[in-house]
Design a protein around this motif. Structure first.
Motif, PDB file in Angstrom:
ATOM      1  N   ALA A   1       0.827  -1.205   0.000  1.00 53.29           N
ATOM      2  CA  ALA A   1       0.000   0.000   0.000  1.00 53.29           C
ATOM      3  C   ALA A   1       0.864   1.260   0.000  1.00 53.29           C
ATOM      4  O   ALA A   1       0.536   2.253  -0.670  1.00 53.29           O
ATOM      5  CB  ALA A   1      -0.942  -0.010   1.200  1.00 53.29           C
ATOM      6  N   THR A   2       1.969   1.231   0.728  1.00 51.02           N
ATOM      7  CA  THR A   2       2.888   2.379   0.741  1.00 51.02           C
ATOM      8  C   THR A   2       3.527   2.543  -0.629  1.00 51.02           C
ATOM      9  O   THR A   2       3.612   3.653  -1.160  1.00 51.02           O
ATOM     10  CB  THR A   2       3.968   2.184   1.831  1.00 51.02           C
ATOM     11  OG1 THR A   2       3.316   2.090   3.103  1.00 51.02           O
ATOM     12  CG2 THR A   2       4.950   3.344   1.853  1.00 51.02           C
ATOM     13  N   TRP A   3       3.959   1.456  -1.207  1.00 51.35           N
ATOM     14  CA  TRP A   3       4.573   1.477  -2.526  1.00 51.35           C
ATOM     15  C   TRP A   3       3.595   2.018  -3.557  1.00 51.35           C
ATOM     16  O   TRP A   3       3.950   2.783  -4.454  1.00 51.35           O
ATOM     17  CB  TRP A   3       5.038   0.072  -2.876  1.00 51.35           C
ATOM     18  CG  TRP A   3       5.709  -0.092  -4.210  1.00 51.35           C
ATOM     19  CD1 TRP A   3       6.472   0.816  -4.895  1.00 51.35           C
ATOM     20  CD2 TRP A   3       5.684  -1.261  -5.030  1.00 51.35           C
ATOM     21  NE1 TRP A   3       6.923   0.283  -6.079  1.00 51.35           N
ATOM     22  CE2 TRP A   3       6.460  -1.002  -6.180  1.00 51.35           C
ATOM     23  CE3 TRP A   3       5.097  -2.512  -4.896  1.00 51.35           C
ATOM     24  CZ2 TRP A   3       6.655  -1.940  -7.194  1.00 51.35           C
ATOM     25  CZ3 TRP A   3       5.304  -3.453  -5.905  1.00 51.35           C
ATOM     26  CH2 TRP A   3       6.068  -3.150  -7.038  1.00 51.35           C
ATOM     27  N   TRP A   4       2.319   1.615  -3.443  1.00 51.83           N
ATOM     28  CA  TRP A   4       1.304   2.054  -4.381  1.00 51.83           C
ATOM     29  C   TRP A   4       0.770   3.446  -4.071  1.00 51.83           C
ATOM     30  O   TRP A   4      -0.053   3.981  -4.819  1.00 51.83           O
ATOM     31  CB  TRP A   4       0.143   1.062  -4.410  1.00 51.83           C
ATOM     32  CG  TRP A   4       0.523  -0.304  -4.918  1.00 51.83           C
ATOM     33  CD1 TRP A   4       1.525  -0.618  -5.799  1.00 51.83           C
ATOM     34  CD2 TRP A   4      -0.090  -1.544  -4.572  1.00 51.83           C
ATOM     35  NE1 TRP A   4       1.563  -1.967  -6.021  1.00 51.83           N
ATOM     36  CE2 TRP A   4       0.581  -2.571  -5.281  1.00 51.83           C
ATOM     37  CE3 TRP A   4      -1.146  -1.899  -3.732  1.00 51.83           C
ATOM     38  CZ2 TRP A   4       0.236  -3.909  -5.171  1.00 51.83           C
ATOM     39  CZ3 TRP A   4      -1.490  -3.231  -3.624  1.00 51.83           C
ATOM     40  CH2 TRP A   4      -0.798  -4.223  -4.341  1.00 51.83           C
ATOM     41  N   GLY A   5       1.184   4.030  -2.960  1.00 50.65           N
ATOM     42  CA  GLY A   5       0.757   5.381  -2.593  1.00 50.65           C
ATOM     43  C   GLY A   5      -0.661   5.467  -2.065  1.00 50.65           C
ATOM     44  O   GLY A   5      -1.296   6.523  -2.141  1.00 50.65           O
ATOM     45  N   TRP A   6      -1.176   4.381  -1.501  1.00 48.25           N
ATOM     46  CA  TRP A   6      -2.536   4.382  -0.976  1.00 48.25           C
ATOM     47  C   TRP A   6      -2.639   5.218   0.292  1.00 48.25           C
ATOM     48  O   TRP A   6      -1.670   5.380   1.031  1.00 48.25           O
ATOM     49  CB  TRP A   6      -2.977   2.966  -0.650  1.00 48.25           C
ATOM     50  CG  TRP A   6      -3.244   2.101  -1.854  1.00 48.25           C
ATOM     51  CD1 TRP A   6      -2.995   2.389  -3.165  1.00 48.25           C
ATOM     52  CD2 TRP A   6      -3.796   0.791  -1.837  1.00 48.25           C
ATOM     53  NE1 TRP A   6      -3.363   1.345  -3.977  1.00 48.25           N
ATOM     54  CE2 TRP A   6      -3.869   0.330  -3.178  1.00 48.25           C
ATOM     55  CE3 TRP A   6      -4.245  -0.053  -0.834  1.00 48.25           C
ATOM     56  CZ2 TRP A   6      -4.370  -0.917  -3.524  1.00 48.25           C
ATOM     57  CZ3 TRP A   6      -4.747  -1.300  -1.170  1.00 48.25           C
ATOM     58  CH2 TRP A   6      -4.807  -1.721  -2.506  1.00 48.25           C
ATOM     59  N   SER A   7      -3.833   5.701   0.561  1.00 54.61           N
ATOM     60  CA  SER A   7      -4.089   6.447   1.803  1.00 54.61           C
ATOM     61  C   SER A   7      -4.197   5.455   2.974  1.00 54.61           C
ATOM     62  O   SER A   7      -4.200   4.243   2.784  1.00 54.61           O
ATOM     63  CB  SER A   7      -5.378   7.266   1.671  1.00 54.61           C
ATOM     64  OG  SER A   7      -6.484   6.399   1.526  1.00 54.61           O
ATOM     65  N   ASN A   8      -4.307   6.008   4.189  1.00 55.15           N
ATOM     66  CA  ASN A   8      -4.321   5.177   5.399  1.00 55.15           C
ATOM     67  C   ASN A   8      -5.434   4.130   5.424  1.00 55.15           C
ATOM     68  O   ASN A   8      -5.189   2.978   5.771  1.00 55.15           O
ATOM     69  CB  ASN A   8      -4.439   6.055   6.652  1.00 55.15           C
ATOM     70  CG  ASN A   8      -3.172   6.835   6.918  1.00 55.15           C
ATOM     71  OD1 ASN A   8      -2.158   6.661   6.245  1.00 55.15           O
ATOM     72  ND2 ASN A   8      -3.230   7.704   7.905  1.00 55.15           N
TER      73      ASN A   8
ATOM     74  N   GLY B   1       8.001   6.390   4.094  1.00 54.61           N
ATOM     75  CA  GLY B   1       8.236   5.545   2.922  1.00 54.61           C
ATOM     76  C   GLY B   1       8.880   4.226   3.296  1.00 54.61           C
ATOM     77  O   GLY B   1       9.324   4.025   4.432  1.00 54.61           O
ATOM     78  N   LEU B   2       8.954   3.333   2.334  1.00 55.49           N
ATOM     79  CA  LEU B   2       9.519   2.007   2.565  1.00 55.49           C
ATOM     80  C   LEU B   2      11.001   2.037   2.924  1.00 55.49           C
ATOM     81  O   LEU B   2      11.513   1.094   3.524  1.00 55.49           O
ATOM     82  CB  LEU B   2       9.316   1.121   1.332  1.00 55.49           C
ATOM     83  CG  LEU B   2       7.874   0.731   1.029  1.00 55.49           C
ATOM     84  CD1 LEU B   2       7.800  -0.067  -0.267  1.00 55.49           C
ATOM     85  CD2 LEU B   2       7.271  -0.047   2.174  1.00 55.49           C
ATOM     86  N   THR B   3      11.686   3.096   2.563  1.00 55.64           N
ATOM     87  CA  THR B   3      13.112   3.201   2.893  1.00 55.64           C
ATOM     88  C   THR B   3      13.350   3.962   4.198  1.00 55.64           C
ATOM     89  O   THR B   3      14.497   4.148   4.591  1.00 55.64           O
ATOM     90  CB  THR B   3      13.890   3.887   1.746  1.00 55.64           C
ATOM     91  OG1 THR B   3      13.347   5.198   1.537  1.00 55.64           O
ATOM     92  CG2 THR B   3      13.812   3.070   0.463  1.00 55.64           C
ATOM     93  N   ASP B   4      12.269   4.366   4.867  1.00 57.20           N
ATOM     94  CA  ASP B   4      12.392   5.120   6.117  1.00 57.20           C
ATOM     95  C   ASP B   4      12.423   4.188   7.325  1.00 57.20           C
ATOM     96  O   ASP B   4      11.582   3.294   7.459  1.00 57.20           O
ATOM     97  CB  ASP B   4      11.207   6.085   6.296  1.00 57.20           C
ATOM     98  CG  ASP B   4      11.200   7.208   5.278  1.00 57.20           C
ATOM     99  OD1 ASP B   4      12.284   7.563   4.785  1.00 57.20           O
ATOM    100  OD2 ASP B   4      10.098   7.713   4.984  1.00 57.20           O
ATOM    101  N   LEU B   5      13.380   4.434   8.201  1.00 53.45           N
ATOM    102  CA  LEU B   5      13.471   3.678   9.445  1.00 53.45           C
ATOM    103  C   LEU B   5      12.194   3.854  10.274  1.00 53.45           C
ATOM    104  O   LEU B   5      11.760   2.919  10.953  1.00 53.45           O
ATOM    105  CB  LEU B   5      14.701   4.118  10.252  1.00 53.45           C
ATOM    106  CG  LEU B   5      14.944   3.376  11.562  1.00 53.45           C
ATOM    107  CD1 LEU B   5      15.123   1.882  11.322  1.00 53.45           C
ATOM    108  CD2 LEU B   5      16.145   3.952  12.281  1.00 53.45           C
TER     109      LEU B   5
END
Length: 163
Positions: free
Chosen positions: A47-54, A120-124
């Motif tokens: 969902a994060t990769w696809w940019g979906w909302s919460n 994002g997916l690269t964020d700790l």
């Protein structure tokens, strides 16, 4: 004197049963955590990769957590010889409360940790929040599973099919 000895035997047996129930609860919760973590990580990562909302992100993560959680129970029960419909019933009885509690706590954690759902997916922050939420969910779910096991419910129903 025999009454005194008898009292200690009962106390010892009771303590042993309680310890066993806590051990089973930890084991059941680790089982639940595995399915939930797979579903949560996959769901939130996609969902994060696809940019979906919460909202849609959380729905996907919850659906996948239930799918993977139930699957981890269904497959061993099927291998024990139960038909699919019965195996599904065992999984629903064994895991529904545990997965529900874990998912509520985990997703609340992700929502209340500032910036976790926007990271994002690269964020700790994303991964650290997810791990922290799952750990808190585990701690909250262990006593729930212990209470279910003490009543012969929850994961206690699966033990008849373990070899």
């Amino acid at each position: 004197m025999s009454e005194h000895v008898h009292h200690h035997e009962v106390q010892s047996h009771s303590d042993h049963a309680a310890t066993g129930q806590w051990s089973q609860a930890v084991s059941a919760t680790l089982h639940c955590l595995t399915g939930c973590a797979i579903g949560e990580v996959l769901g939130l990562a996609l969902a994060t990769w696809w940019g979906w909302s919460n909202g849609p992100s959380i729905v996907l993560a919850i659906v996948l957590a239930f799918v993977f959680g139930y699957s981890l129970t269904i497959w061993p029960v099927l291998r024990a010889g139960l038909p699919l419909k019965a195996a599904l019933g065992v999984a629903l009885a064994a895991d529904t409360v545990s997965i529900t509690v874990m998912e509520v706590i985990d997703n609340l954690g992700m929502l209340v940790i500032p910036g976790a759902m926007e990271a994002g997916l690269t964020d700790l922050l994303f991964w650290g929040s997810l791990v922290a939420s799952l750990v808190i969910a585990f701690v909250v779910t262990v006593p729930v599973n212990r209470a279910l096991i003490a009543r012969g419910r929850g994961h206690a129903v699966v033990h008849a099919y373990h070899h």
